[in-house]
Design an enzyme around this catalytic site. Structure first.
Site, mmCIF file in Angstrom:
data_model
loop_
_atom_site.group_PDB
_atom_site.id
_atom_site.type_symbol
_atom_site.label_atom_id
_atom_site.label_comp_id
_atom_site.label_asym_id
_atom_site.label_seq_id
_atom_site.Cartn_x
_atom_site.Cartn_y
_atom_site.Cartn_z
ATOM 1 N N GLY A 152 -20.051 -16.841 -11.364
ATOM 2 C CA GLY A 152 -19.945 -15.693 -10.446
ATOM 3 C C GLY A 152 -20.731 -15.983 -9.175
ATOM 4 O O GLY A 152 -20.995 -17.142 -8.852
ATOM 5 N N ARG A 153 -21.118 -14.916 -8.478
ATOM 6 C CA ARG A 153 -21.818 -15.091 -7.190
ATOM 7 C C ARG A 153 -23.091 -15.920 -7.333
ATOM 8 O O ARG A 153 -23.350 -16.843 -6.566
ATOM 9 C CB ARG A 153 -22.227 -13.729 -6.622
ATOM 10 C CG ARG A 153 -21.115 -12.897 -6.067
ATOM 11 C CD ARG A 153 -21.724 -11.639 -5.428
ATOM 12 N NE ARG A 153 -20.700 -10.643 -5.237
ATOM 13 C CZ ARG A 153 -20.321 -9.778 -6.179
ATOM 14 N NH1 ARG A 153 -20.909 -9.775 -7.354
ATOM 15 N NH2 ARG A 153 -19.372 -8.913 -5.934
ATOM 16 N N ILE A 154 -23.909 -15.556 -8.342
ATOM 17 C CA ILE A 154 -25.217 -16.218 -8.470
ATOM 18 C C ILE A 154 -25.044 -17.650 -8.980
ATOM 19 O O ILE A 154 -25.713 -18.574 -8.492
ATOM 20 C CB ILE A 154 -26.157 -15.379 -9.378
ATOM 21 C CG1 ILE A 154 -26.390 -13.986 -8.749
ATOM 22 C CG2 ILE A 154 -27.496 -16.094 -9.573
ATOM 23 C CD1 ILE A 154 -27.099 -12.984 -9.655
ATOM 24 N N ARG A 175 -15.045 -17.782 -17.916
ATOM 25 C CA ARG A 175 -13.983 -17.335 -18.838
ATOM 26 C C ARG A 175 -12.605 -17.349 -18.163
ATOM 27 O O ARG A 175 -11.595 -17.465 -18.838
ATOM 28 C CB ARG A 175 -14.306 -15.974 -19.449
ATOM 29 C CG ARG A 175 -14.335 -14.858 -18.464
ATOM 30 C CD ARG A 175 -14.737 -13.553 -19.093
ATOM 31 N NE ARG A 175 -15.040 -12.631 -17.997
ATOM 32 C CZ ARG A 175 -15.381 -11.392 -18.134
ATOM 33 N NH1 ARG A 175 -15.493 -10.880 -19.332
ATOM 34 N NH2 ARG A 175 -15.624 -10.641 -17.087
ATOM 35 N N THR A 231 -31.674 -16.920 -16.001
ATOM 36 C CA THR A 231 -32.136 -15.860 -15.090
ATOM 37 C C THR A 231 -31.164 -14.688 -15.142
ATOM 38 O O THR A 231 -31.222 -13.802 -14.284
ATOM 39 C CB THR A 231 -32.216 -16.362 -13.620
ATOM 40 O OG1 THR A 231 -30.932 -16.891 -13.258
ATOM 41 C CG2 THR A 231 -33.283 -17.411 -13.429
ATOM 42 N N ARG A 233 -29.329 -12.497 -18.291
ATOM 43 C CA ARG A 233 -29.778 -11.466 -19.218
ATOM 44 C C ARG A 233 -30.178 -12.140 -20.517
ATOM 45 O O ARG A 233 -29.509 -13.107 -20.959
ATOM 46 C CB ARG A 233 -28.668 -10.436 -19.491
ATOM 47 C CG ARG A 233 -28.456 -9.427 -18.382
ATOM 48 C CD ARG A 233 -29.671 -8.493 -18.224
ATOM 49 N NE ARG A 233 -29.496 -7.508 -17.168
ATOM 50 C CZ ARG A 233 -29.909 -7.654 -15.902
ATOM 51 N NH1 ARG A 233 -30.514 -8.770 -15.526
ATOM 52 N NH2 ARG A 233 -29.724 -6.677 -15.026
ATOM 53 N N GLU A 262 -36.910 -7.255 -23.545
ATOM 54 C CA GLU A 262 -37.919 -7.101 -22.485
ATOM 55 C C GLU A 262 -38.645 -5.772 -22.625
ATOM 56 O O GLU A 262 -37.995 -4.768 -22.943
ATOM 57 C CB GLU A 262 -37.230 -7.176 -21.116
ATOM 58 C CG GLU A 262 -36.759 -8.581 -20.833
ATOM 59 C CD GLU A 262 -36.093 -8.711 -19.456
ATOM 60 O OE1 GLU A 262 -36.276 -7.826 -18.611
ATOM 61 O OE2 GLU A 262 -35.401 -9.704 -19.268
ATOM 62 N N HIS A 280 -39.096 -11.609 -15.320
ATOM 63 C CA HIS A 280 -37.897 -11.039 -14.690
ATOM 64 C C HIS A 280 -38.108 -10.833 -13.178
ATOM 65 O O HIS A 280 -38.068 -9.714 -12.668
ATOM 66 C CB HIS A 280 -37.485 -9.730 -15.377
ATOM 67 C CG HIS A 280 -36.023 -9.413 -15.181
ATOM 68 N ND1 HIS A 280 -35.226 -8.838 -16.154
ATOM 69 C CD2 HIS A 280 -35.208 -9.595 -14.104
ATOM 70 C CE1 HIS A 280 -33.998 -8.679 -15.694
ATOM 71 N NE2 HIS A 280 -33.971 -9.133 -14.444
ATOM 72 N N GLY A 282 -36.181 -12.389 -10.799
ATOM 73 C CA GLY A 282 -35.005 -12.875 -10.072
ATOM 74 C C GLY A 282 -34.810 -12.270 -8.688
ATOM 75 O O GLY A 282 -34.625 -12.983 -7.698
HETATM 76 C C1 DGY Z 1 -30.172 -7.313 -11.528
HETATM 77 O O1 DGY Z 1 -29.915 -6.832 -10.434
HETATM 78 O O2 DGY Z 1 -29.417 -7.217 -12.469
HETATM 79 C C2 DGY Z 1 -31.463 -8.030 -11.664
HETATM 80 O O3 DGY Z 1 -31.665 -8.542 -12.933
HETATM 81 C C3 DGY Z 1 -32.635 -7.164 -11.248
HETATM 82 O O4 DGY Z 1 -33.645 -8.018 -10.888
#
Ligand code: DGY
Length: 313
Positions: A152-154, A175, A231, A233, A262, A280, A282
């Site tokens: 995806g984007r990240i 997928r 990074t 979930r 978490e 967490h 990110g």
């Molecule tokens: C999100 O936007 O899902 C990030 O995990 C929050 O830091």
């Protein structure tokens, strides 16, 4: 319209929410389930964050809430189908945290490859006896193969940084088929990526569909020199299987920013030297958190104004 903000957000966002007449839970404490469920009965709009679980049962009955604007891109803490069934619009904040999260994945990758956290701990403990030719030897980054799970984007942002910044080859699992504007090879399975890559980075969204997508089998497929980064979930990765692999030295190391429960980070993980552990972080830059807050409020304002919300999930 009654608006509720569930957590303390950056000052500029709190000020903007206050100006909109929102009620603010100006605290870092997560509201209890009962209090959170009650919000659905008492407010038209809720701005929530990733600690705020809205489960299916909370959406039963006659609710006042019409929009939940999530401060974050991942929304696996909200049962979006149940919310939809209750006539509630859910929005998120895609895009604004892409680079920050990919940057953190790069940070973890570099730290794990070069054993940076281990070295830092040694210096802080005043345990460094001086340079030696064989001390804390890590691995190169340039020219290695990075495997992305979830393009995806990240995932794409990390892949670009790794390819153009460090000359890395990119393989990935996604997928659905992905056309990309940079060189990368899509492989058929998660295990294919795990075995082909020197470093694997998880970027798939969390939730029931991806629970333990990266499981014991995928971990077992990794190279003995392999490094796993997450990074995304915590529940996308089988954390217990990772702990076993790290304890057995079956892979070189890992870098984690997210965890299954978490903020609980298992003691067994904390005891290991071959894993970098972050809390967490990110999207944790002021600029990004302000952008996330503005985006969440933009969605609420659009809804109140009777316009289409810009970021429905
Ligand atoms: C999100 O936007 O899902 C990030 O995990 C929050 O830091």
């Amino acid at each position: 319209m009654k608006i509720f903000v569930t957590r303390r957000l950056p000052d500029s966002i709190m000020a903007r929410a206050r100006a909109l007449g929102a009620e603010l839970h100006d605290s870092d404490e997560v509201l209890g389930d009962g209090a959170r469920a009650a919000l659905l009965h008492d407010y038209d709009a809720i701005l929530c964050t990733l600690g705020d679980r809205f489960s299916a049962d909370m959406f039963a009955g006659d609710l006042r809430c019409k929009i939940i604007a999530n401060f974050g891109v991942g929304y696996n803490h909200i049962d979006a189908d149940a919310a939809k069934g209750a006539g509630i619009t859910v929005t998120n904040t895609p895009g604004v945290l892409t680079d920050a999260t990919a940057d953190l994945a790069m940070t973890l990758m570099l730290m794990a490859l070069r054993r940076a956290a281990e070295g830092e701990r040694m210096v802080r403990a005043d345990a460094w006896a001086g340079w030696t030719p064989t001390q804390m030897l890590g691995q190169n980054v340039t020219g290695r193969t990075l495997g992305i799970i979830g393009m995806g984007r990240i995932g794409q942002a990390m892949a670009r940084k790794a390819h153009y910044g460090f000359g890395m080859e990119i393989v990935f699992y996604n997928r659905s088929a992905k056309e990309l504007d940079f060189p990368a090879t899509q492989l058929a399975t998660v295990a294919d990526v795990a075995s082909a890559a020197d470093i694997v980075a998880i970027h798939a969204p969390g939730g029931a569909e991806t629970k333990h997508l990266f499981d014991a089998t995928a971990i077992a497929a990794m190279k003995p020199t392999g490094i796993l980064i997450n990074t995304a979930r915590g529940d996308v990765l089988d954390e217990a299987a990772l702990i076993d692999a790290l304890q057995a030295g079956a892979i070189f190391g890992a870098g984690l920013d997210v965890y299954e429960e978490e903020p609980v980070v298992p003691a067994a993980l904390r005891a290991l030297d071959n894993v970098v552990l972050l809390p967490h972080l990110g999207s944790a830059t002021l600029k990004v958190r302000e952008a996330m807050g503005d985006m969440a409020l933009d969605n609420i304002e659009a809804f109140i104004g009777g316009h289409d919300v810009p970021n429905p999930v």
